[in-house]
Design an enzyme around this catalytic site. Structure first.
Site, short mmCIF file in Angstrom:
data_model
loop_
_atom_site.label_atom_id
_atom_site.label_comp_id
_atom_site.label_asym_id
_atom_site.label_seq_id
_atom_site.Cartn_x
_atom_site.Cartn_y
_atom_site.Cartn_z
N GLN A 106 34.49 43.64 38.59
CA GLN A 106 34.63 42.22 38.95
C GLN A 106 33.90 41.96 40.27
OE1 GLN A 106 38.83 41.24 39.01
NE2 GLN A 106 38.83 40.74 36.83
N GLU A 147 46.90 33.36 38.75
CA GLU A 147 47.22 34.38 37.74
C GLU A 147 46.99 35.81 38.24
OE1 GLU A 147 45.50 33.12 33.90
OE2 GLU A 147 45.89 31.06 34.53
N HIS A 151 50.84 40.34 38.77
CA HIS A 151 50.63 41.79 38.76
C HIS A 151 51.49 42.52 39.80
CE1 HIS A 151 47.41 42.12 35.82
NE2 HIS A 151 46.84 41.05 36.36
C1 LIG Z 1 43.75 37.27 35.54
S1 LIG Z 1 42.70 37.74 36.87
C2 LIG Z 1 42.55 36.16 37.68
C3 LIG Z 1 41.28 36.06 38.45
C4 LIG Z 1 41.02 34.74 39.16
N1 LIG Z 1 42.11 34.37 40.04
C5 LIG Z 1 40.71 33.62 38.21
O1 LIG Z 1 41.49 32.68 38.13
O2 LIG Z 1 39.65 33.68 37.56
C6 LIG Z 1 43.81 38.64 37.97
C7 LIG Z 1 43.16 39.17 39.22
O3 LIG Z 1 44.18 39.68 40.11
C8 LIG Z 1 43.66 40.82 40.75
N2 LIG Z 1 44.77 41.62 41.29
C9 LIG Z 1 45.86 42.11 40.67
N3 LIG Z 1 46.63 42.80 41.54
C10 LIG Z 1 46.00 42.76 42.74
C11 LIG Z 1 46.27 43.31 44.04
N4 LIG Z 1 47.36 44.06 44.30
N5 LIG Z 1 45.41 43.04 45.04
C12 LIG Z 1 44.28 42.30 44.82
N6 LIG Z 1 43.97 41.76 43.62
C13 LIG Z 1 44.81 42.00 42.58
C14 LIG Z 1 42.83 41.51 39.70
O4 LIG Z 1 41.94 42.45 40.29
C15 LIG Z 1 42.14 40.29 39.06
O5 LIG Z 1 40.99 39.99 39.79
#
Ligand SMILES: C[S@@+](CC[C@H](N)C(=O)[O-])C[C@H]1O[C@@H](n2cnc3c(N)ncnc32)[C@H](O)[C@@H]1O
Length: 289
Positions: A106, A147, A151
């Site tokens: 990404q 979103e 996580h």
């Molecule tokens: C479903 S994608 C959403 C991406 C973006 N916000 C969008 O709307 O297009 C979820 C994102 O959360 C990030 N993510 C999940 N846990 C994370 C963490 N602990 N620290 C940083 N990023 C995180 C993932 O790497 C991914 O880029």
């Protein structure tokens, strides 16, 4: 670290990074990858929304308006995906945006898009953990998360870190899926498919998240229920996953698609069933430091 039962993967940071590295090409095929939104989110269908691209952009616009982002603001996009929202904010509002993601693939794509859009001076992207961000206290006017907070196993840890990073008067805006009630025993399997397929430890309840925001110190957190606005996207995702499922199953059995990608399909089917039954919804939290 989370393990729901022995069939399930351990959902640590490495697994989430791997999940996004591996699924990125499939998000491009099965969701929208128009050159303007570059979004990995649901999108909002309003009365005059004509297509998915408009829906995806409309979610950015809504969040930006309620958070009152200004051209002089410094924004942290916590979980930035391939940078779609960060680029949108930089281009349409003029603010400076820093994006963090766990996924190297990404990150590469976000950096390329910044160059392609001539926005390298207003956006920068890094590998980083929004639970332990490498930035000083009070260094952002806005923390933005679409979103991505889903996580975090303990959402309050994200909220504490966001609070630390915001200056006084700064705003946090979070768009995400939430549980609207506790799953019935008969819904356990469905909920589990959704979580495992999307590399999520749990979904927060609306009231719990609001309580956590207050506990951390956010002033009068507000919730905007956007479940109706995402229903069309939820259905589109469901239909695409339903069509792809039999082919994906064969490809997975032949070793052409890894499990981490294959599990995405059943999750795409489950998410719509959860919305339809009233188990889950979608909303935005806004809070001020
Ligand atoms: C479903 S994608 C959403 C991406 C973006 N916000 C969008 O709307 O297009 C979820 C994102 O959360 C990030 N993510 C999940 N846990 C994370 C963490 N602990 N620290 C940083 N990023 C995180 C993932 O790497 C991914 O880029």
């Amino acid at each position: 670290m989370f393990r729901m039962n022995k069939m399930n993967p351990i959902l640590d940071k490495e697994y989430i990074a791997e999940y996004y590295d591996q699924t990125l090409p499939y998000y491009a095929k099965f969701w929208s990858r128009d050159s303007e939104s570059n979004a990995l989110h649901y999108g909002f269908w309003e009365k005059d929304t004509k297509n998915i691209k408009e829906a995806l952009l409309s979610e950015n616009r809504f969040l930006s308006e309620i958070a009152g982002i200004k051209s002089t603001d410094k924004v942290l996009d916590a979980g930035c995906g391939i940078g779609g929202s960060a680029l949108w904010i930089a281009k349409n509002v003029g603010a400076t945006v820093t994006g963090v993601t766990l996924s190297k693939r990404q990150l590469e794509e976000a950096k390329e898009l910044a160059i392609k859009n001539n926005l390298e001076e207003r956006v920068d992207f890094h590998i980083g953990d929004y639970l332990h961000a490498d930035f000083a206290d009070n260094s952002f006017d806005i923390v933005w998360a679409i979103e991505s907070v889903c996580h975090a196993e303990r959402k309050i840890e994200f909220l504490r870190e966001a609070y630390r990073l915001l200056r006084k008067g700064g705003r946090l805006v979070v768009a995400d899926g939430f549980l609207l009630r506790k799953p019935l025993d008969s819904e356990g399997g469905l909920y589990n498919k959704f979580l495992v397929g999307l590399a999520l430890p749990n979904l927060a309840g609306v009231a719990d998240f609001q309580e956590d925001m207050k506990e951390v110190g956010f002033v009068s957190p507000q919730f905007f229920d956007k479940t109706d606005a995402v229903k069309k996207s939820a259905r589109m995702l469901y239909e695409r996953c339903l069509v792809a499922y039999p082919f994906a199953k064969i490809a997975n059995a032949l070793g052409l698609i890894p499990d981490i990608v294959f599990r995405n399909g059943p999750a795409g089917i489950a998410q719509y069933k959860m919305v339809k039954s009233g188990l889950a919804g979608y909303g935005i939290f806004l809070g001020k430091k």
